[in-house]
Scaffold this motif. Sequence first.
Motif, PDB file in Angstrom:
ATOM      1  N   ALA A 114       0.834  -1.214   0.000  1.00 40.60           N
ATOM      2  CA  ALA A 114       0.000   0.000   0.000  1.00 40.60           C
ATOM      3  C   ALA A 114       0.864   1.258   0.000  1.00 40.60           C
ATOM      4  O   ALA A 114       0.489   2.260  -0.619  1.00 40.60           O
ATOM      5  N   VAL A 115       2.023   1.216   0.665  1.00 42.06           N
ATOM      6  CA  VAL A 115       2.946   2.365   0.590  1.00 42.06           C
ATOM      7  C   VAL A 115       3.388   2.549  -0.864  1.00 42.06           C
ATOM      8  O   VAL A 115       3.363   3.664  -1.400  1.00 42.06           O
ATOM      9  N   ALA A 116       3.735   1.441  -1.544  1.00 42.26           N
ATOM     10  CA  ALA A 116       4.186   1.515  -2.941  1.00 42.26           C
ATOM     11  C   ALA A 116       3.073   2.020  -3.864  1.00 42.26           C
ATOM     12  O   ALA A 116       3.351   2.699  -4.860  1.00 42.26           O
ATOM     13  N   LYS A 117       1.825   1.724  -3.531  1.00 42.38           N
ATOM     14  CA  LYS A 117       0.686   2.183  -4.347  1.00 42.38           C
ATOM     15  C   LYS A 117       0.327   3.640  -4.110  1.00 42.38           C
ATOM     16  O   LYS A 117      -0.606   4.162  -4.731  1.00 42.38           O
ATOM     17  N   ASN A 118       1.012   4.272  -3.137  1.00 44.75           N
ATOM     18  CA  ASN A 118       0.783   5.707  -2.859  1.00 44.75           C
ATOM     19  C   ASN A 118      -0.617   5.982  -2.323  1.00 44.75           C
ATOM     20  O   ASN A 118      -1.258   6.953  -2.707  1.00 44.75           O
ATOM     21  N   VAL A 119      -1.079   5.101  -1.433  1.00 43.52           N
ATOM     22  CA  VAL A 119      -2.406   5.287  -0.840  1.00 43.52           C
ATOM     23  C   VAL A 119      -2.345   5.482   0.682  1.00 43.52           C
ATOM     24  O   VAL A 119      -3.346   5.278   1.377  1.00 43.52           O
TER      25      VAL A 119
END
Length: 140
Positions: free
Chosen positions: A13-18
């Motif tokens: 979720a950090v990598a997805k920018n959320v």
Amino acid sequence: ALERTLSIIKPDAVAKNVVGEIYSRFEKAGLKIVACKMKHLSRREAEGFYAVHRERPFFNALVEFMISGPVSIQVLEGEGAILKNRELMGATNPKDAAPGTIRADFADSIDANAVHGSDAAETAAQEIAYFFASTEIFSR
Ligand code: CMP
């Protein structure tokens, strides 16, 4: 009762920018972020955090995933915070997560399932102390 719970936004979720979108869901539900930090967990830290799962078949994959990138770690505070956070997250396996929950909306698999949340008062206290000194928690 007024409770605190530990929340981790996982590497997927950090990598997805959320991160902000997930913070917003906590806040809209009345949970207050009273501590937060980003961290790239070491293997030792991830193994220690998930020590209760050490004998489970998914333990190694879980640790590998949790150290695959940075995470955002928060303490959430509010009325019934532990259950409220678990309701916002949805079921552990995103395939079983109710529509509108964080895992239904952002998770890809049971390992890359976007978020972690403490499951009970005792584990919440342990998990909070694992990552935060009391001087790093800002209540009111
Ligand atoms: P979490 O709430 O962080 O706690 C342990 C994690 O192990 C869980 O979310 C899942 O991401 C992961 N996991 C992988 N397989 C399983 C499984 N069969 N049952 C429970 N948790 C699993």
